[in-house]
Design a protein around this motif. Structure first.
Motif, PDB file in Angstrom:
ATOM      1  N   ALA A   3      -8.008   4.819  -4.954  1.00  0.00           N
ATOM      2  CA  ALA A   3      -8.708   5.611  -3.905  1.00  0.00           C
ATOM      3  C   ALA A   3      -7.982   6.391  -3.313  1.00  0.00           C
ATOM      4  N   ARG A   4      -7.524   7.566  -2.638  1.00  0.00           N
ATOM      5  CA  ARG A   4      -6.367   8.390  -2.268  1.00  0.00           C
ATOM      6  C   ARG A   4      -6.463   8.058  -0.800  1.00  0.00           C
ATOM      7  N   LEU A   5      -4.773   7.775  -0.455  1.00  0.00           N
ATOM      8  CA  LEU A   5      -4.491   7.041   1.143  1.00  0.00           C
ATOM      9  C   LEU A   5      -4.248   8.676   1.302  1.00  0.00           C
ATOM     10  N   PRO A 137       5.319   2.338  22.989  1.00  0.00           N
ATOM     11  CA  PRO A 137       5.081   3.515  22.278  1.00  0.00           C
ATOM     12  C   PRO A 137       5.851   2.576  20.882  1.00  0.00           C
ATOM     13  N   ARG A 138       4.869   3.278  19.727  1.00  0.00           N
ATOM     14  CA  ARG A 138       4.314   2.329  18.596  1.00  0.00           C
ATOM     15  C   ARG A 138       5.951   2.930  17.944  1.00  0.00           C
ATOM     16  N   SER A 139       6.604   2.206  16.912  1.00  0.00           N
ATOM     17  CA  SER A 139       7.491   3.316  15.558  1.00  0.00           C
ATOM     18  C   SER A 139       6.631   3.877  15.200  1.00  0.00           C
ATOM     19  N   CYS A 140       6.962   5.369  14.608  1.00  0.00           N
ATOM     20  CA  CYS A 140       6.126   5.843  14.259  1.00  0.00           C
ATOM     21  C   CYS A 140       5.636   6.138  12.880  1.00  0.00           C
ATOM     22  N   THR A 141       6.994   5.651  12.139  1.00  0.00           N
ATOM     23  CA  THR A 141       5.909   5.662  10.423  1.00  0.00           C
ATOM     24  C   THR A 141       5.286   4.055  10.099  1.00  0.00           C
ATOM     25  N   PRO A 142       5.309   2.736  10.842  1.00  0.00           N
ATOM     26  CA  PRO A 142       4.757   2.200  10.345  1.00  0.00           C
ATOM     27  C   PRO A 142       3.398   1.909  11.133  1.00  0.00           C
ATOM     28  N   VAL A 227       0.613   1.346  -0.257  1.00  0.00           N
ATOM     29  CA  VAL A 227       1.330   2.378   0.476  1.00  0.00           C
ATOM     30  C   VAL A 227       2.743   2.163   0.183  1.00  0.00           C
ATOM     31  N   ASP A 228       3.260   3.710   0.075  1.00  0.00           N
ATOM     32  CA  ASP A 228       4.682   4.192  -0.559  1.00  0.00           C
ATOM     33  C   ASP A 228       4.715   5.180   0.469  1.00  0.00           C
ATOM     34  N   VAL A 229       5.493   3.927   1.019  1.00  0.00           N
ATOM     35  CA  VAL A 229       6.660   4.810   1.910  1.00  0.00           C
ATOM     36  C   VAL A 229       7.628   5.840   1.968  1.00  0.00           C
ATOM     37  N   GLY A 230       8.109   5.285   0.723  1.00  0.00           N
ATOM     38  CA  GLY A 230       9.951   6.093  -0.136  1.00  0.00           C
ATOM     39  C   GLY A 230       9.803   7.404  -0.062  1.00  0.00           C
ATOM     40  N   ILE A 231      10.455   7.817   0.402  1.00  0.00           N
ATOM     41  CA  ILE A 231      10.743   9.540  -0.150  1.00  0.00           C
ATOM     42  C   ILE A 231      11.815   9.522  -0.815  1.00  0.00           C
ATOM     43  N   HIS A 232      12.276  10.324  -1.721  1.00  0.00           N
ATOM     44  CA  HIS A 232      13.407  10.533  -3.008  1.00  0.00           C
ATOM     45  C   HIS A 232      12.984  11.627  -3.090  1.00  0.00           C
ATOM     46  N   ARG A 233      14.422  12.942  -3.373  1.00  0.00           N
ATOM     47  CA  ARG A 233      14.776  14.417  -3.987  1.00  0.00           C
ATOM     48  C   ARG A 233      14.765  14.449  -4.886  1.00  0.00           C
ATOM     49  N   LYS A 234      13.854  14.262  -5.638  1.00  0.00           N
ATOM     50  CA  LYS A 234      14.542  14.183  -7.089  1.00  0.00           C
ATOM     51  C   LYS A 234      15.169  15.311  -7.715  1.00  0.00           C
ATOM     52  N   PRO A 235      16.173  14.935  -9.094  1.00  0.00           N
ATOM     53  CA  PRO A 235      17.084  16.217  -9.690  1.00  0.00           C
ATOM     54  C   PRO A 235      16.321  17.436  -9.670  1.00  0.00           C
ATOM     55  N   GLU A 236      15.444  16.662 -10.274  1.00  0.00           N
ATOM     56  CA  GLU A 236      15.112  18.298 -11.347  1.00  0.00           C
ATOM     57  C   GLU A 236      13.633  18.980 -10.122  1.00  0.00           C
ATOM     58  N   GLY A 237      14.577  18.872  -8.955  1.00  0.00           N
ATOM     59  CA  GLY A 237      13.080  19.347  -7.912  1.00  0.00           C
ATOM     60  C   GLY A 237      12.181  18.765  -7.516  1.00  0.00           C
ATOM     61  N   PRO A 259       4.223  12.744  -2.168  1.00  0.00           N
ATOM     62  CA  PRO A 259       4.513  13.911  -0.845  1.00  0.00           C
ATOM     63  C   PRO A 259       2.580  13.951  -0.448  1.00  0.00           C
ATOM     64  N   GLY A 260       2.451  13.593   0.740  1.00  0.00           N
ATOM     65  CA  GLY A 260       1.209  13.870   1.037  1.00  0.00           C
ATOM     66  C   GLY A 260       0.229  12.422   1.404  1.00  0.00           C
ATOM     67  N   GLY A 261       1.257  11.043   2.301  1.00  0.00           N
ATOM     68  CA  GLY A 261       0.489  10.282   2.243  1.00  0.00           C
ATOM     69  C   GLY A 261       1.224   9.947   3.566  1.00  0.00           C
ATOM     70  N   VAL A 262       2.739   8.931   3.686  1.00  0.00           N
ATOM     71  CA  VAL A 262       3.243   8.542   4.939  1.00  0.00           C
ATOM     72  C   VAL A 262       3.876   9.639   5.410  1.00  0.00           C
ATOM     73  N   GLY A 263       4.581  10.455   5.004  1.00  0.00           N
ATOM     74  CA  GLY A 263       5.211  11.200   5.628  1.00  0.00           C
ATOM     75  C   GLY A 263       4.611  12.357   6.498  1.00  0.00           C
ATOM     76  N   PRO A 264       3.164  12.864   6.506  1.00  0.00           N
ATOM     77  CA  PRO A 264       2.839  13.177   7.780  1.00  0.00           C
ATOM     78  C   PRO A 264       2.230  12.208   8.679  1.00  0.00           C
ATOM     79  N   MET A 265       2.043  11.110   7.749  1.00  0.00           N
ATOM     80  CA  MET A 265       1.466  10.880   9.005  1.00  0.00           C
ATOM     81  C   MET A 265       2.532  10.075  10.801  1.00  0.00           C
ATOM     82  N   THR A 266       3.588  10.419   9.793  1.00  0.00           N
ATOM     83  CA  THR A 266       5.440   9.499   9.880  1.00  0.00           C
ATOM     84  C   THR A 266       5.162  10.795  11.785  1.00  0.00           C
ATOM     85  N   VAL A 267       5.026  12.098  11.389  1.00  0.00           N
ATOM     86  CA  VAL A 267       5.338  13.749  12.436  1.00  0.00           C
ATOM     87  C   VAL A 267       4.525  13.185  12.924  1.00  0.00           C
TER      88      VAL A 267
END
Ligand code: NDP
Length: 293
Positions: A3-5, A137-142, A227-237, A259-267
């Motif tokens: 299932a997709r989170l 207030p709670r740490s946003c990413t977790p 759950v994948d918290v990591g975010i990295h820019r790939k050299p190829e884009g 993208p589309g998992g934890v990142g938008p939830m942090t904001v």
């Protein structure tokens, strides 16, 4: 197939709740919620993050009191800006965007933020509140990860959770939140031996190691929630996470994409912290309390 989170979808549902909370409370409060994102210098990635946060504020009706100071701003001037925002009654949340330019120490500046306006939930006092199970207030990413798990109906009580990473930003508060939800939690880090043997025991695996694509099928128990918290820019884009998604998705029970998992939830959790602070300051009942672990 797992299932997709889906963090984008959940973030937009929570934004609708934020909009409604703000429009309902506006008359009684007499003013909209206010968030100040303070940026110093010109780190290019920060520029994108700050713009995303400002756009999210305007979508839900939070006034942006942000400021962008030049890279050579002395610490005393940044401190004065923080103190001005601490005193400003229209500001409910303050966020100092990291990293700071070389020469500025983040510790004393973060410590100067009024803990009740700490939109990032990273002030020492608020980490203490989390540790003790007290409101704050709670740490946003977790907190965003917890919201994703709850929305997907994933039962945590009695489950074995492994968190890869022990930073103050993600790993440590993540472990505390999972433990507060009655999971049995193990924290792995760079000195952990035989990581794969440990992570294969996890019913819930949260990866925040900051190592592109380090977690593969050999690290995951079939049916586990990943759950994948990591975010990295790939050299190829494009972006990738800490997990080899295409390998893990076929065996996991549920997985968050990058993208589309934890990142938008942090904001989104930044907005939730800000609106929660606004409710507290303006004597309103907080209709978003269920979102704060
Ligand atoms: P840090 O670099 O501060 O911490 C990384 C942690 O992972 C450390 O505890 C480190 O161990 C551990 N680690 C590193 N390598 C390994 C390894 N090979 N095996 C096991 N553990 C390892 O990173 P952050 O916590 O700040 O961020 C983690 C990732 O999450 C980054 O990719 C970051 O970009 C991303 N992120 C994403 C956000 C989002 O909104 N989606 C928000 C915040 C961060 P040790 O302590 O021993 O050094």
């Amino acid at each position: 197939m797992a299932a997709r989170l889906d963090g984008r979808q959940l973030a937009s549902q929570i934004e609708a709740r934020l909009q409604s909370a703000i429009s309902t409370g506006l008359e009684h409060a007499g003013r909209p919620p206010g968030l100040a994102v303070l940026r110093v210098g010109d780190d290019p990635a920060s520029g994108v993050y700050v713009a995303n946060k400002e756009k999210a504020c305007s979508r839900v009706g939070i006034t942006n009191h942000g400021a962008h100071l030049p890279a050579d701003t002395p610490a005393s001037t940044v401190l004065a800006a923080i103190e001005r925002l601490n005193r400003d009654p229209a500001v409910d949340g303050i966020l100092l965007q990291l990293p700071l330019p070389a020469g500025l120490l983040e510790g004393p500046l973060l410590a100067a933020i009024d803990p009740t306006k700490d939109a990032d939930g990273l002030h020492t006092l608020n980490l203490g509140h989390l540790l003790k199970g007290e409101p704050g207030p709670r740490s946003c990413t977790p907190a965003g990860v917890m919201a994703l798990l709850v929305a997907a109906g994933i039962e945590l009580a009695g489950k074995r959770a492994v968190v890869v990473g022990r930073s103050i930003l993600v790993g440590q508060p993540m472990a505390l939140m999972l433990q507060a939800a009655n999971a049995t939690v193990t924290v792995a880090h760079s000195q952990t031996t035989d990581l794969a043997a440990l992570t294969r025991m996890a019913d819930v695996l949260v990866v925040a190691a900051g190592r592109p694509r380090m977690i593969g099928a050999e690290h995951v128990k079939p049916g586990a929630v990943v759950v994948d918290v990591g975010i990295h820019r790939k050299p190829e884009g494009g972006l990738c996470g800490d997990v080899r998604f295409e390998e893990v998705e076929p065996i996991a029970g549920a997985i968050s994409p990058v993208p589309g998992g934890v990142g938008p939830m942090t904001v989104t959790m930044l907005l939730v912290n800000t609106v929660t602070s606004w409710c507290g300051r303006c004597g309103l009942e907080n209709p978003l309390a269920d979102l704060l672990p």
